[in-house]
Design a protein around this motif. Structure first.
Motif, PDB file in Angstrom:
ATOM      1  N   ASN A   1      74.970   2.368 129.703  1.00  0.00           N
ATOM      2  CA  ASN A   1      76.281   2.802 130.224  1.00  0.00           C
ATOM      3  C   ASN A   1      77.005   1.651 130.917  1.00  0.00           C
ATOM      4  O   ASN A   1      77.610   1.814 131.977  1.00  0.00           O
ATOM      5  CB  ASN A   1      76.133   3.988 131.174  1.00  0.00           C
ATOM      6  N   ALA A   2      76.899   0.501 130.301  1.00  0.00           N
ATOM      7  CA  ALA A   2      77.520  -0.710 130.836  1.00  0.00           C
ATOM      8  C   ALA A   2      78.119  -1.485 129.669  1.00  0.00           C
ATOM      9  O   ALA A   2      78.338  -0.938 128.586  1.00  0.00           O
ATOM     10  CB  ALA A   2      76.486  -1.539 131.609  1.00  0.00           C
ATOM     11  N   ARG A   3      78.369  -2.753 129.885  1.00  0.00           N
ATOM     12  CA  ARG A   3      78.915  -3.622 128.850  1.00  0.00           C
ATOM     13  C   ARG A   3      78.470  -5.040 129.133  1.00  0.00           C
ATOM     14  O   ARG A   3      77.821  -5.315 130.164  1.00  0.00           O
ATOM     15  CB  ARG A   3      80.440  -3.530 128.819  1.00  0.00           C
ATOM     16  N   LEU A   4      78.824  -5.952 128.244  1.00  0.00           N
ATOM     17  CA  LEU A   4      78.592  -7.370 128.482  1.00  0.00           C
ATOM     18  C   LEU A   4      79.815  -7.966 129.183  1.00  0.00           C
ATOM     19  O   LEU A   4      80.930  -7.506 128.986  1.00  0.00           O
ATOM     20  CB  LEU A   4      78.332  -8.105 127.163  1.00  0.00           C
ATOM     21  N   PRO A   5      79.622  -8.995 130.010  1.00  0.00           N
ATOM     22  CA  PRO A   5      80.761  -9.583 130.724  1.00  0.00           C
ATOM     23  C   PRO A   5      81.658 -10.388 129.794  1.00  0.00           C
ATOM     24  O   PRO A   5      81.210 -10.925 128.782  1.00  0.00           O
ATOM     25  CB  PRO A   5      80.097 -10.484 131.761  1.00  0.00           C
ATOM     26  N   LEU A   6      82.915 -10.473 130.139  1.00  0.00           N
ATOM     27  CA  LEU A   6      83.798 -11.444 129.515  1.00  0.00           C
ATOM     28  C   LEU A   6      83.466 -12.824 130.059  1.00  0.00           C
ATOM     29  O   LEU A   6      82.979 -12.960 131.189  1.00  0.00           O
ATOM     30  CB  LEU A   6      85.255 -11.109 129.823  1.00  0.00           C
TER      31      LEU A   6
END
Length: 430
Positions: A306-311
């Motif tokens: 329930n997250a993402r990878l950083p830009l």
């Protein structure tokens, strides 16, 4: 790896660069020392290169771009090496097909070592003179180029040993930290806003780090450390590799085609897992950061979490002003360590930003606004790779501290797993 171009002039003298030159060149020899002549010739896949080739190609750089042009009376070691150890420089003429480097039984390893000695002696003479800033910039560029190949030497020999039935160890076992737990993951908030990223005009940087420019970031938060083996095991046990809804379409096709069910170098061992590393087989350390995962796997794990990878702009803002310290090559650990074993302080800021593992970002590898390749042959490498790749940040345990910085942009295709690659989660600030 980030490619070998630079558009700046260093503030150095030849004498000050000479000590750095010697250090870089001796580090390559130290990394190659555990290997036999047979080891140094192995090429286990098209993306890798033999150790012998890394040692010769980095030497070729100094001879081709510096000595033949700048040192009067310099004697080329072997004219045939201009073609043999060229990598991708089309403007310099032809070069062998990359996939064939492992077939080069000649020159011998001993001859490559003599080649290095010949070029080093000439470089020592050159750096003892008063040199123009542009020449000093090329020398500095060549050293950073060699540091990139030092890391590739380790990733390539690890894959080569993995493909062999005996699966030999590159280095002896160590008293590694098998801590069963690590510090709890915390979320560190960042305000975002209009921020500047990219390398400033002063100091060394590759051309893909420039020009410095403004980006607009929404408020976000980053995980306080890298994702661990234990956390990734939970993803596996929850059938993460069997759930297409977690994967990008091309990632799911890759999982099915390659039959992935765990990170590269993981093997089921009874009820548990073991992992192959530069130090041979080890029981999987649940507290250590998960290594050798592709962009596809990192992205799927982030969705599952329930997250993402950083830009990459988010990562760089978090790293701005931070001291380059951590589990980097100079510690010679030759492997990852749990976050609580590599922490530099009790700071509430993110740990492992530098070292341990390169961190996938969600940013495609594209030119910055106003990007301009360096002039001449050394400008060939960078721009033509700005397609179908993703940016990684932060360096690994195989990256020299003198080589990495907050603005450094590494890049690889999304299916690649053989590099020292890990995961730091990010999320929107709500």
């Amino acid at each position: 790896m980030a490619t070998i171009t630079s558009g700046m002039t260093p503030i150095h003298s030849g004498a000050s660069l000479l000590q750095q030159f010697r250090q870089v060149r001796s580090t390559t020899l130290r990394l190659a020392d555990p290997l036999s002549a047979e080891d140094a010739m192995v090429q286990s896949m098209p993306d890798a290169s033999p150790t012998k080739w890394h040692m010769a190609h980095t030497t070729w750089f100094f001879e081709t771009f510096i000595l033949t042009e700048q040192l009067a009376g310099y004697r080329i070691f072997n004219p045939e090496y201009r073609l043999l150890f060229n990598s991708y420089y089309k403007s310099l003429g032809s070069h062998p097909v990359r996939q064939q480097r492992g077939t080069f039984s000649r020159p011998s390893l001993s001859n490559v070592l003599r080649y290095r000695e010949h070029v080093d002696e000439a470089m020592h003479r050159l750096l003892g003179r008063d040199l123009q800033p542009e020449i000093l910039a090329l020398v500095e560029l060549g050293m950073h180029h060699e540091q990139q190949h030092q890391e590739l030497l380790l990733t390539d020999i690890l894959h080569a040993f993995w493909t062999q039935p005996l699966r030999p160890a590159y280095a002896p076992p160590s008293d590694s930290d098998q801590t069963p737990s690590t510090e709890p993951l915390r979320w560190i908030s960042h305000s975002g806003g209009a921020v500047e990223i990219g390398a400033p005009s002063e100091g060394f940087a590759f051309d893909n780090e420039r020009p410095r420019h403004a980006v607009l970031l929404s408020p976000y938060k980053l995980a306080s450390r890298l994702a661990t083996n234990a956390e990734y095991l939970s993803f596996i046990r929850d059938k993460g590799y069997q759930r297409p809804e977690l994967w990008l379409s091309d990632g799911w096709d890759t999982v099915c085609r390659e039959r992935w069910d765990a990170p590269l170098y993981w093997v089921k061992d009874g009820e548990g897992w073991k992992e192959f590393s530069l130090r041979g087989w080890n029981p999987l350390n649940p507290a250590a950061p998960v290594d050798h995962v592709s962009y596809y796997e990192a992205d799927a794990f982030a969705r599952w979490s329930n997250a993402r990878l950083p830009l990459e702009g988010e990562w760089e803002q978090a790293a701005k002003g931070r001291t380059v310290a951590g589990n980097l090559l100079e510690r010679w650990l030759l492997g990852t360590r749990p976050a609580n074993a590599t922490a530099q302080s009790n700071s509430p800021e993110e740990d492992q930003l530098f070292g341990d593992l390169w961190e996938w970002t969600a940013s495609a590898y594209l030119p910055y606004p106003g990007f301009c390749p360096a002039a001449g042959a050394v400008g060939e490498y960078n721009g033509k790779f700005m397609c179908n790749q993703f940016v990684l940040r932060g360096g690994s345990f195989a990256t020299s501290a003198s080589h990495i910085r907050a603005t450094y942009r590494n890049f690889f295709p999304p299916h690649v797993r053989w590099q020292f690659m890990g995961i730091r989660l990010a999320n929107h600030e709500r």
